[in-house]
Scaffold this motif. Structure first.
Motif, PDB file in Angstrom:
ATOM      1  N   VAL A   1      15.458   6.165   5.867  1.00 21.35           N
ATOM      2  CA  VAL A   1      14.325   6.197   6.790  1.00 21.35           C
ATOM      3  C   VAL A   1      13.655   4.835   6.667  1.00 21.35           C
ATOM      4  CG1 VAL A   1      12.147   7.315   7.390  1.00 21.35           C
ATOM      5  CG2 VAL A   1      14.002   8.691   6.423  1.00 21.35           C
TER       6      VAL A   1
ATOM      7  N   PRO B   1      14.783   8.682   1.045  1.00 25.88           N
ATOM      8  CA  PRO B   1      14.320   9.896   0.357  1.00 25.88           C
ATOM      9  C   PRO B   1      15.511  10.729  -0.104  1.00 25.88           C
ATOM     10  CG  PRO B   1      13.274   9.667   2.519  1.00 25.88           C
ATOM     11  CD  PRO B   1      14.354   8.643   2.436  1.00 25.88           C
TER      12      PRO B   1
ATOM     13  N   TYR C   1      15.675  14.973   3.484  1.00 22.50           N
ATOM     14  CA  TYR C   1      14.825  14.768   4.645  1.00 22.50           C
ATOM     15  C   TYR C   1      15.117  15.834   5.685  1.00 22.50           C
ATOM     16  CZ  TYR C   1      12.493  12.491   8.564  1.00 22.50           C
ATOM     17  OH  TYR C   1      11.672  12.221   9.623  1.00 22.50           O
TER      18      TYR C   1
ATOM     19  N   ARG D   1       9.719  16.691   9.792  1.00 22.61           N
ATOM     20  CA  ARG D   1       9.256  15.353   9.395  1.00 22.61           C
ATOM     21  C   ARG D   1       8.763  15.381   7.945  1.00 22.61           C
ATOM     22  NH1 ARG D   1       9.461  11.642  13.101  1.00 22.61           N
ATOM     23  NH2 ARG D   1       7.828  10.331  12.249  1.00 22.61           N
TER      24      ARG D   1
ATOM     25  N   ALA E   1       9.947  14.592   3.951  1.00 23.95           N
ATOM     26  CA  ALA E   1      10.829  13.981   2.956  1.00 23.95           C
ATOM     27  C   ALA E   1      10.545  14.656   1.623  1.00 23.95           C
ATOM     28  CB  ALA E   1      10.567  12.484   2.865  1.00 23.95           C
TER      29      ALA E   1
ATOM     30  N   LEU F   1       5.795   5.896   4.594  1.00 21.22           N
ATOM     31  CA  LEU F   1       6.329   7.087   5.274  1.00 21.22           C
ATOM     32  C   LEU F   1       5.220   7.819   6.033  1.00 21.22           C
ATOM     33  CD1 LEU F   1       8.767   8.335   2.502  1.00 21.22           C
ATOM     34  CD2 LEU F   1       9.408   7.444   4.758  1.00 21.22           C
TER      35      LEU F   1
ATOM     36  N   ILE G   1       5.630  10.835   8.558  1.00 23.26           N
ATOM     37  CA  ILE G   1       6.501  11.629   7.681  1.00 23.26           C
ATOM     38  C   ILE G   1       5.717  12.014   6.440  1.00 23.26           C
ATOM     39  CG2 ILE G   1       8.605  11.574   6.277  1.00 23.26           C
ATOM     40  CD1 ILE G   1       9.651   9.471   8.323  1.00 23.26           C
TER      41      ILE G   1
END
Length: 134
Positions: free
Chosen positions: A44, A49, A52, A57, A59, A83, A88
């Motif tokens: 990402v 991560p 995911y 959305r 992680a 993130l 995320i």
């Protein structure tokens, strides 16, 4: 921001050398529990991560004891902030918890998947009337 070729290659290498807690968690997540699809060691942007879930959305990072050191904590905070800026959410799970209580860890992760991130509301299509078409 798409991942660089270097990040993609790094992710491939990480998939080959997963830690025992990551392997245990992947065994639970790979079967798409409650219809949630997870990817392992998924790039990402500049980060990878451990797991995911695109639709949520979310992680998920399995943190071993190395994540307790000051330098790693600072690095994790920068990663989490980046993130978050991308919409995320990051969920950190202790490796020991995965090994000692995988069932509850799985439930914890799935509960986080059900909560929509606030930024996802902007990604939903607008109602028909909002487009100015009657």
């Amino acid at each position: 921001m798409p991942p660089s070729r270097k990040t993609v290659e790094f992710a491939r290498n990480l998939r080959r050398v997963m830690s025992p807690p990551e392997v245990a968690l992947w065994q639970g997540l790979r079967s798409r529990p409650q219809g949630m699809k997870f990817r392992r060691q998924h790039p990402v942007g500049p980060y990878v991560p451990d797991f995911y879930c695109v639709s949520a959305r979310l992680a998920v990072e399995v943190d071993g004891s190395s994540h307790d050191h000051a330098s790693q904590i600072a690095q994790d905070e920068r990663r989490d902030a980046w993130l978050k800026a991308q919409g995320i959410r990051m969920l950190r799970i202790k490796a020991a918890d995965v090994l000692q209580n995988l069932e509850n860890v799985m439930l914890h992760i799935l509960n986080h998947c059900r909560v929509l991130p606030s930024t996802s509301l902007r990604l939903l299509p607008l109602p028909h009337a909002a487009h100015g078409e009657d």
